[in-house]
Enzyme design. Sequence first.
Site, PDB file in Angstrom:
ATOM      1  N   SER A 189      -7.201  -1.188 -22.476  1.00 30.51           N
ATOM      2  CA  SER A 189      -5.838  -1.038 -21.672  1.00 30.51           C
ATOM      3  C   SER A 189      -4.780  -0.788 -22.623  1.00 30.51           C
ATOM      4  O   SER A 189      -4.777  -1.145 -23.784  1.00 30.51           O
ATOM      5  CB  SER A 189      -5.565  -2.486 -21.079  1.00 30.51           C
ATOM      6  OG  SER A 189      -4.360  -2.759 -20.678  1.00 30.51           O
ATOM      7  N   TYR A 201      -5.309 -12.065 -22.307  1.00 35.19           N
ATOM      8  CA  TYR A 201      -6.144 -11.161 -21.883  1.00 35.19           C
ATOM      9  C   TYR A 201      -6.245  -9.863 -22.704  1.00 35.19           C
ATOM     10  O   TYR A 201      -7.256  -9.244 -22.758  1.00 35.19           O
ATOM     11  CB  TYR A 201      -5.300 -10.950 -20.499  1.00 35.19           C
ATOM     12  CG  TYR A 201      -5.575  -9.478 -20.006  1.00 35.19           C
ATOM     13  CD1 TYR A 201      -6.869  -9.135 -19.453  1.00 35.19           C
ATOM     14  CD2 TYR A 201      -4.634  -8.413 -20.130  1.00 35.19           C
ATOM     15  CE1 TYR A 201      -6.876  -7.559 -19.124  1.00 35.19           C
ATOM     16  CE2 TYR A 201      -4.615  -6.961 -19.720  1.00 35.19           C
ATOM     17  CZ  TYR A 201      -5.925  -6.790 -19.302  1.00 35.19           C
ATOM     18  OH  TYR A 201      -6.055  -5.420 -18.939  1.00 35.19           O
ATOM     19  N   LYS A 233      -9.317  -7.539 -24.761  1.00 33.39           N
ATOM     20  CA  LYS A 233      -9.400  -6.225 -24.773  1.00 33.39           C
ATOM     21  C   LYS A 233      -9.464  -5.766 -26.182  1.00 33.39           C
ATOM     22  O   LYS A 233     -10.069  -4.705 -26.566  1.00 33.39           O
ATOM     23  CB  LYS A 233      -8.353  -5.447 -24.078  1.00 33.39           C
ATOM     24  CG  LYS A 233      -8.252  -5.733 -22.550  1.00 33.39           C
ATOM     25  CD  LYS A 233      -9.424  -5.048 -21.834  1.00 33.39           C
ATOM     26  CE  LYS A 233      -9.471  -5.238 -20.423  1.00 33.39           C
ATOM     27  NZ  LYS A 233     -10.632  -4.870 -19.707  1.00 33.39           N
TER      28      LYS A 233
HETATM   29  C1  UD1 Z   1       0.494  -5.538 -16.537  1.00 27.84           C
HETATM   30  C2  UD1 Z   1       0.191  -6.530 -17.663  1.00 27.84           C
HETATM   31  C3  UD1 Z   1      -0.617  -5.680 -18.720  1.00 27.84           C
HETATM   32  C4  UD1 Z   1      -2.043  -5.243 -17.715  1.00 27.84           C
HETATM   33  C5  UD1 Z   1      -1.200  -4.418 -16.815  1.00 27.84           C
HETATM   34  C6  UD1 Z   1      -2.659  -3.809 -15.817  1.00 27.84           C
HETATM   35  C7  UD1 Z   1       1.843  -8.202 -17.880  1.00 27.84           C
HETATM   36  C8  UD1 Z   1       3.099  -8.672 -18.858  1.00 27.84           C
HETATM   37  N1  UD1 Z   1       1.105  -7.158 -18.555  1.00 27.84           N
HETATM   38  O1  UD1 Z   1       1.185  -4.530 -17.302  1.00 27.84           O
HETATM   39  O2  UD1 Z   1      -1.212  -6.523 -19.620  1.00 27.84           O
HETATM   40  O3  UD1 Z   1      -2.829  -4.700 -18.450  1.00 27.84           O
HETATM   41  O4  UD1 Z   1      -0.396  -4.920 -15.881  1.00 27.84           O
HETATM   42  O5  UD1 Z   1      -2.984  -5.002 -14.921  1.00 27.84           O
HETATM   43  O6  UD1 Z   1       1.655  -8.805 -17.064  1.00 27.84           O
HETATM   44  N2  UD1 Z   1       7.551  -5.579 -12.054  1.00 27.84           N
HETATM   45  C9  UD1 Z   1       8.446  -6.068 -11.387  1.00 27.84           C
HETATM   46  N3  UD1 Z   1       8.275  -6.936 -10.255  1.00 27.84           N
HETATM   47  C10 UD1 Z   1       7.175  -7.406  -9.951  1.00 27.84           C
HETATM   48  C11 UD1 Z   1       5.892  -6.860 -10.869  1.00 27.84           C
HETATM   49  C12 UD1 Z   1       6.036  -5.987 -12.052  1.00 27.84           C
HETATM   50  O7  UD1 Z   1       9.785  -5.813 -11.389  1.00 27.84           O
HETATM   51  O8  UD1 Z   1       6.813  -7.941  -8.870  1.00 27.84           O
HETATM   52  C13 UD1 Z   1       7.786  -4.670 -13.380  1.00 27.84           C
HETATM   53  C14 UD1 Z   1       7.757  -5.090 -14.608  1.00 27.84           C
HETATM   54  O9  UD1 Z   1       8.640  -6.018 -15.200  1.00 27.84           O
HETATM   55  C15 UD1 Z   1       7.190  -3.758 -15.184  1.00 27.84           C
HETATM   56  C16 UD1 Z   1       6.730  -2.856 -14.038  1.00 27.84           C
HETATM   57  O10 UD1 Z   1       7.170  -3.510 -12.890  1.00 27.84           O
HETATM   58  O11 UD1 Z   1       8.568  -3.301 -15.807  1.00 27.84           O
HETATM   59  C17 UD1 Z   1       5.090  -2.827 -14.174  1.00 27.84           C
HETATM   60  O12 UD1 Z   1       4.565  -4.020 -14.002  1.00 27.84           O
HETATM   61  P1  UD1 Z   1       3.021  -4.465 -13.931  1.00 27.84           P
HETATM   62  O13 UD1 Z   1       2.865  -3.419 -12.796  1.00 27.84           O
HETATM   63  O14 UD1 Z   1       2.908  -5.837 -13.914  1.00 27.84           O
HETATM   64  O15 UD1 Z   1       2.455  -3.963 -15.133  1.00 27.84           O
HETATM   65  P2  UD1 Z   1       2.813  -4.131 -16.704  1.00 27.84           P
HETATM   66  O16 UD1 Z   1       3.704  -5.156 -16.990  1.00 27.84           O
HETATM   67  O17 UD1 Z   1       2.929  -2.675 -17.642  1.00 27.84           O
END
Ligand code: UD1
Length: 339
Positions: free
Chosen positions: A124, A148, A152
């Site tokens: 990842s 987590y 990896k």
């Molecule tokens: C997350 C994990 C990462 C994991 C990946 C795939 C964290 C900090 N990182 O990555 O370790 O490998 O998922 O499973 O959890 N967001 C919102 N609202 C939400 C959800 C997300 O605003 O309800 C935003 C987040 O702040 C981010 C973006 O959307 O900017 C993507 O978030 P997400 O889908 O959780 O992915 P990652 O944070 O990149």
Amino acid sequence: MRILVTGGTGYIGSHTTLELLQAGHDVVVMDNLANSSTESLNRVQELSGRTASFVQADLLDPQALEAIFAEHSPEAVIHFAGLKAVGESVAKPLHYYRNNVAGTLNLLAAMDRHDVRTIVFSSSATVYGASEEVPLVEDMPMDAVNPYGRTKEQIEDILADLGASDERWSIALLRYFNPVGAHESGRIGEDPTGVPNNLLPFVAQVAVGRREKVMVFGNDYNTPDGTGVRDYIHVMDLAAGHLAALDYIAARKGVKRWNLGTGNGSSVLEVLAAFSKAAGKDVPYEFAPRRPGDAAVSYADPSAARAELGWSAGRSLDDMCRDHWNWQKQNPQGYATQA
Ligand code: UD1
């Protein structure tokens, strides 16, 4: 080839299994069904018109692994099985290290015993940690920031050491960016257990009426619209990346690392706009504080995979949202709804 797919009933595993079957490979799926159901495999078989073998087993059970290798004689392994919720990993680190790291050690021992030394591993972009430098390139240092992510990173280290110790191994470490979307049929897709941690499944559940609104974590990042930027990649492009990596390593020895991303970043607000367009309705959202541990911007330099694998991710954010929505609206409760 005859391929063992661990975690093959999960989100990325099911889409990759479909691609493998369609490409003519024979597949044995092994899964403990902790976060998935065999309904995904039923549908993969329906879509491909082919069957795969299925074994419900856990990587923590060495005898079950032994039996799978003895009975099915796989020639290569694609290893997806693992736990992936960041928050849960902080609360239960031993559970994560045991499942992900010890489980992988069991798998590698069984492979070695059975002279199977070709493996594609689901890593990842989380291994890059909160790096401020973009795009992310494979030779940047690993610096995961939660248990987590450290599982990896540790598995990558174990596989690199193994490859260095014995030149018969062929190892691909695939660093996924943010997989989203679904097969274009809408028959298979992402079906998270409980409240989704990731953005797209959450947005999709709001759009389908299962949740009220999306919380946008932070609008004061140093990005064009203040929200976090990520490299979203269509799960079918990602699945194709596995086949390309497998082809590459099946013909060569050694350890390779590849980013699987598009190289483009999209903000949370851009994702919301694209999803609203795909669903033909506004997806309500509200700004909320930043989520601890989130980077402002993360996107891949995908040039190594393009040059060496001849692979690139061609599907757009609109394609990803269209297909994700198609899956969600046909299956509002995921696989639980209907056959
Ligand atoms: C997350 C994990 C990462 C994991 C990946 C795939 C964290 C900090 N990182 O990555 O370790 O490998 O998922 O499973 O959890 N967001 C919102 N609202 C939400 C959800 C997300 O605003 O309800 C935003 C987040 O702040 C981010 C973006 O959307 O900017 C993507 O978030 P997400 O889908 O959780 O992915 P990652 O944070 O990149």
